[in-house]
Design an enzyme around this catalytic site. Structure first.
Site, PDB file in Angstrom:
ATOM      1  N   ASP A 234       1.016  -1.123  -0.177  1.00  0.00           N
ATOM      2  CA  ASP A 234      -0.241  -0.183   0.122  1.00  0.00           C
ATOM      3  C   ASP A 234       0.901   1.134   0.177  1.00  0.00           C
ATOM      4  O   ASP A 234       1.920   1.270   0.654  1.00  0.00           O
ATOM      5  CB  ASP A 234      -0.814   0.148   1.166  1.00  0.00           C
ATOM      6  CG  ASP A 234      -1.807  -1.129   1.253  1.00  0.00           C
ATOM      7  OD1 ASP A 234      -2.028  -2.090   0.208  1.00  0.00           O
ATOM      8  OD2 ASP A 234      -2.841  -0.947   2.299  1.00  0.00           O
TER       9      ASP A 234
ATOM     10  N   HIS B 136       4.906  -7.447  -0.110  1.00  0.00           N
ATOM     11  CA  HIS B 136       4.725  -8.773  -0.897  1.00  0.00           C
ATOM     12  C   HIS B 136       5.512  -8.808  -2.163  1.00  0.00           C
ATOM     13  O   HIS B 136       5.887  -7.886  -2.608  1.00  0.00           O
ATOM     14  CB  HIS B 136       3.304  -9.035  -0.877  1.00  0.00           C
ATOM     15  CG  HIS B 136       2.481  -8.730   0.262  1.00  0.00           C
ATOM     16  ND1 HIS B 136       1.841  -9.848   0.986  1.00  0.00           N
ATOM     17  CD2 HIS B 136       2.232  -7.755   1.150  1.00  0.00           C
ATOM     18  CE1 HIS B 136       1.200  -9.548   2.050  1.00  0.00           C
ATOM     19  NE2 HIS B 136       1.576  -8.268   2.095  1.00  0.00           N
TER      20      HIS B 136
ATOM     21  N   SER C 297       8.108   3.666   4.924  1.00  0.00           N
ATOM     22  CA  SER C 297       9.303   3.707   4.287  1.00  0.00           C
ATOM     23  C   SER C 297       9.076   3.659   2.678  1.00  0.00           C
ATOM     24  O   SER C 297       8.035   4.182   2.017  1.00  0.00           O
ATOM     25  CB  SER C 297      10.267   2.778   4.614  1.00  0.00           C
ATOM     26  OG  SER C 297      11.543   3.452   4.099  1.00  0.00           O
TER      27      SER C 297
END
Length: 266
Positions: free
Chosen positions: A83, A135, A236
């Site tokens: 995200d 992911h 980050s």
């Protein structure tokens, strides 16, 4: 710590913040801290557990999805690994990529490798409100991991515009992989202010590592599309460098893990 590691005040700030965020206050106070953080950053917890379930602020930062999101599992589609917001994307030119409009940086210093002209780059910025786990965007075989220690400068838009070669200065973990089409695929997790720890699931020691280190695998480690690679202990940046994938992205576009963002060029 290696002599080559750059010490900076942002590293000290991050160390202090890390200790506070990992401290478990009494349940009532911790609930108030969690609630304040969620309200301050307007975090949507619909896909996550209740506030009471997180014993520390760090546990809230690194929250996992209650239910895995659905995504296109075809080999010729690439999904967002996290995200976040697209800060920049485009084609690598002259072994250079863009950290933000008007600010380019050298890929040799970034990943310690040279890339040909057929590579594209995408920069994903994870803000404090975002889901902090990341992911695999496609099926990957991890051949090599390099941990590069460095500064922990903020990676928000203001800092990217202010600091030249920011991505080359900050702490980062570089995963050198291969995709289903035999192309080398780089997946880079970059540390930032208050993000001193980067967790990589296949090498548990990396999260606490204080030195540069390289891991090489004679038998590459397979990670399936959508499988969790690791997490940041706060927000980050993720950078992916890929070959023959055609992206459809715009700067400052919000993306979600699982969302299709590219197709393979046949």
């Amino acid at each position: 710590m290696d002599k080559g590691v750059i010490l900076h005040y942002t590293n000290l700030i991050s160390q202090i913040f890390e200790k506070l965020s990992c401290f478990a206050f009494c349940s009532k106070l911790q609930f108030l801290i969690n609630k304040t953080y969620v309200k301050l950053f307007k975090i949507d917890l619909e896909e996550f557990d209740t506030l009471q379930s997180y014993p520390t602020l760090d546990a809230l930062f690194t929250r996992s999805l209650v239910k895995m999101r659905s995504f296109d599992k075809r080999e010729n589609t690439l999904i967002s690994p996290c995200d976040g917001m697209i800060m920049e994307s485009g084609v690598c030119k002259g072994n250079m990529a863009m950290q933000i409009k008007g600010k380019s940086y050298g890929l040799r210093d970034f990943i310690h490798q040279d890339l040909d002209e057929h590579y594209s780059f995408v920069n994903f910025y994870l803000s404090p409100r975002d889901y902090h786990r990341f992911h695999a965007p496609v099926n990957l075989e991890v051949k090599r991991i390099e941990v590069i220690q460095g500064m922990l400068l903020s990676v928000n838009e203001r800092s990217l515009l202010k600091n030249d070669n920011l991505f080359n200065k900050n702490k980062r973990v570089v995963l050198e992989c291969q995709d289903d089409f035999g192309n080398t695929f780089y997946y880079v997790a970059i540390g930032a202010l208050n993000v001193g720890k980067i967790q990589i699931n296949i090498e548990s020691e990396i999260v606490n590592l204080k030195m540069n280190k390289i891991y090489e695998y004679k038998n590459p480690i397979k990670i399936k599309k959508g499988e969790e690679i690791g997490c940041f202990h706060m927000g980050s940046t993720i950078v992916i460098l890929s070959k023959n994938w055609e992206y459809d992205l715009k700067p400052r576009e919000k993306v979600l893990f699982g969302q299709q963002i590219a197709k393979y060029k046949e």
